[in-house]
Motif scaffolding. Structure first.
Motif, PDB file in Angstrom:
ATOM      1  N   GLU A 193      27.334-121.571  -9.199  1.00 53.26           N
ATOM      2  CA  GLU A 193      26.790-120.510 -10.045  1.00 53.26           C
ATOM      3  C   GLU A 193      27.238-120.640 -11.495  1.00 53.26           C
ATOM      4  O   GLU A 193      27.741-119.700 -12.104  1.00 53.26           O
ATOM      5  N   GLY A 194      27.101-121.863 -12.008  1.00 52.23           N
ATOM      6  CA  GLY A 194      27.394-122.114 -13.414  1.00 52.23           C
ATOM      7  C   GLY A 194      28.876-122.229 -13.740  1.00 52.23           C
ATOM      8  O   GLY A 194      29.245-122.447 -14.890  1.00 52.23           O
ATOM      9  N   ARG A 195      29.747-122.071 -12.724  1.00 50.59           N
ATOM     10  CA  ARG A 195      31.186-122.145 -12.993  1.00 50.59           C
ATOM     11  C   ARG A 195      31.752-123.428 -12.413  1.00 50.59           C
ATOM     12  O   ARG A 195      31.506-123.754 -11.254  1.00 50.59           O
ATOM     13  N   ARG A 196      32.536-124.145 -13.210  1.00 48.77           N
ATOM     14  CA  ARG A 196      33.175-125.361 -12.691  1.00 48.77           C
ATOM     15  C   ARG A 196      34.520-124.984 -12.109  1.00 48.77           C
ATOM     16  O   ARG A 196      35.249-124.185 -12.695  1.00 48.77           O
ATOM     17  N   GLU A 197      34.840-125.573 -10.980  1.00 49.49           N
ATOM     18  CA  GLU A 197      36.181-125.336 -10.450  1.00 49.49           C
ATOM     19  C   GLU A 197      36.676-126.555  -9.676  1.00 49.49           C
ATOM     20  O   GLU A 197      35.896-127.380  -9.232  1.00 49.49           O
TER      21      GLU A 197
END
Ligand SMILES: [Zn+2]
Length: 603
Positions: A190-194
């Motif tokens: 959802e658009g977040r890098r982790e």
């Protein structure tokens, strides 16, 4: 207001066993005594025979002491595992753990000396042991120890192997853990890098929305591909060590050791896999229906374990409701089992509270000195939680019905260990399907059930096919990563009957079970336990209430018989023939058509 009482109800009672948690003075005394006794037992075995009055008397005393020490060690191990599970930050508990491990390894080397002595004892001394009323109930265990040590090298050589294993065989398994522990993957959700660990990635992948799952599967595969050379080294050397030991012992098949550990014959294993292979096609309509529900043309390897996305916002099941449901469903099979389950809640043998700092997963452990069990789960009100609770209570019931037997006659192997638990879980899961409030919920519960069947009949079969083929090739030399991929995909295509759109070539790297040195072939006992339990369930369903007595008798013999004898004696089944396995598979798949019909209605 009522909150405290509710949470207290969901916390287990360890105080009545050893008061004071990881600082318990009572437990410390218990451990001190145990350590002193194990040390002197070990010394006696090293120095004698002078210390023994006559060889027969000596052996008897040695066996009974070993039984007593093993029982107390189990109790100590159980308490420590409860402490470490309830609070993973309990440093004192970890210290206790180290101490228990040390005592265990001292006892283990002492037992090797006992085996040596049993082997040297003449036939008449052994017969005298079996004629002794105190030892007669342990005849199976004693005979098994003698048989096992006969099939090994002279004690001195076996001891050398054990010493070399620590930095060889076992070390390769540990190296694998190190490799996996430092692995991490970058993902975008959802658009977040982790950055996530492999365990996290595996969960994300299974739980992901369908459109994300393929993408995460790519990340998963490529992460393992990067470490494939190291994993291949670990796997090849671990296997090479094992094969060298087997060759030295004159064992020609890699299955000798796992079959011995599981007390089963090759014929039984072959009959089981033959029946499985003949029935795998039957799961394909389920795969097709599930694919339609997930909106894909065909399932991929990871879609097989994916939940249906139909899950509505269901009301959480309360702990009290779970208790009532389990007790009620058990009662239909056996009032005695129902009463036992109820008492597990009543006496607070269950740690169920949903709070941080607990170890993940569930287990059941027994305290043979107290004759009690404890169950560990994290209950958050899902149907899966209820099934897990029932599963662990099934283990506790198994321990409960054996509680008056001599400790050494209660040691069951991995393949039958899951019989009572799987059976208890199935009773409750089936009832939940019947009680489902609508088609959506029913589909989801049926999916859980059929997913499990696919895991047991296809995934585990693929692991077994891979592992046997890999060992054959390993006998001729190092098997490189690329070849391991080929072997794995071949095994998966065979077990899944070519039905998937995508396979998992690096599964040999990602699955920890191939690297477990304590238990070789950590796969077929799962399918055995699952089908054995399913066959028993089929009989219980056909026979009704009277079956529960026979069931208890069967459980009581799980630690003192080979599986073929166990099945013959209690359920009149010949495990070396296909019939029993076929009926077990039929029973396991009996809801498959219902799933397909409900799925068709939905799409
Ligand atoms: Zn279990």
């Amino acid at each position: 207001m009522g909150g405290d009482r509710v949470s207290e109800q969901q916390r287990w009672d360890l105080e009545s066993l050893y008061a004071g948690g990881s600082h318990s003075p009572a437990f410390r005394n218990f451990l001190d005594d145990l350590e002193t006794n194990v040390t002197s037992f070990s010394m006696v075995l090293q120095n004698t025979p002078g210390a023994m009055q006559s060889p027969d008397m000596g052996l008897k005393a040695v066996i009974l002491t070993m039984q007593d020490l093993s029982k107390r060690l189990r109790e100590a191990g159980a308490f420590v595992s409860c402490l470490t599970a309830q609070n993973v930050h309990d440093a004192e508990a970890k210290t206790l753990q180290t101490r228990v491990n040390r005592i265990r390894s001292t006892l283990k080397s002492a037992l090797a000396l006992l085996d040596e002595r049993l082997q040297q004892a003449g036939e008449s001394s052994i017969q005298a042991l079996f004629d002794d009323p105190e030892l007669a109930p342990l005849a199976f265990t004693i005979e098994e120890r003698i048989e096992r040590s006969k099939r090994r090298l002279p004690a001195e050589q076996e001891r050398l192997i054990a010493r070399l294993s620590a930095d060889g065989y076992i070390a390769w398994g540990e190296l694998y853990d190190t490799i996996v522990g430092r692995m991490a993957a970058e993902i975008e959700m959802e658009g977040r890098r982790e950055t996530v660990s492999m365990g996290q990635l595996s969960n994300r992948m299974t739980q992901a929305a369908q459109r994300d799952r393929d993408r995460l599967f790519d990340v998963w595969e490529s992460s393992w591909a990067r470490e494939a050379d190291l994993c291949a080294d670990a796997l090849n050397h671990l296997a090479g060590f094992r094969l060298q030991v087997y060759e030295a012992r004159g064992w020609h098949s890699v299955l000798e050791e796992p079959l011995e550990m599981n007390r089963m014959s090759r014929e039984t294993l072959e009959a089981m896999w033959d029946a499985v292979a003949r029935n795998q096609e039957r799961l394909l309509p389920y795969f097709a229906a599930k694919a339609r529900l997930l909106g894909v043309e065909k399932l991929s390897f990871v879609d097989v374990d994916a939940p249906l996305e139909a899950s509505a916002h269901r009301r959480a099941i309360s702990y009290e409701e779970a208790r009532q449901f389990i007790v009620e469903q058990f009662a239909a099979f056996s009032p005695e089992m129902a009463a036992f389950a109820d008492s597990c809640f009543e006496r607070r043998w269950i740690e169920a509270e949903d709070r941080p700092g607990k170890r993940p997963g569930g287990f059941c452990t027994s305290f043979p000195v107290h004759g009690e069990s404890r169950i560990f789960v994290t209950f958050s009100g899902t149907p899966g939680n209820v099934a897990t609770l029932a599963h662990e209570i099934g283990h506790a019931y198994h321990q409960h019905v054996m509680r008056d037997l001599p400790y050494l006659a209660t040691q069951y192997a991995m393949n039958v260990a899951e019989t009572a638990s799987t059976f208890a879980e199935a009773i409750v899961s089936d009832a939940a399907i019947r009680a489902a409030s609508g088609d959506g919920e029913r589909l989801e519960l049926l999916n859980d059930k059929l997913q499990r069947a696919a895991a047991m009949l296809m995934n585990i079969h693929a692991r077994f096919l891979f592992e046997t083929r890999f060992y054959e090739e390993r006998k001729r030399g190092y098997v490189p990563a690329e070849r391991l991929n080929q072997l794995m995909v071949g095994a998966q295509q065979e077990a899944y009957r070519g039905s998937l759109r995508r396979y998992h070539p690096h599964f040999w790297a990602s699955k920890l079970h191939f690297y477990i040195t304590g238990t070789p072939f950590y796969n077929f006992p799962y399918t055995f336990g699952y089908l054995f339990s399913s066959g028993i369930h089929a009989m219980a369903a056909a026979e009704g209430r009277t079956f529960s007595r026979r069931y208890v008798e069967l459980l009581r013999d799980t630690g003192r018989m080979r599986v073929e004898d166990l099945a013959q004696k209690h359920i009149g089944a010949d495990l070396t023939k296909p019939d029993f396995w076929q009926s077990a598979i039929d029973f396991a798949l009996r809801d498959l058509d219902v799933f397909v019909q409900l799925a068709d209605k939905r799409v």
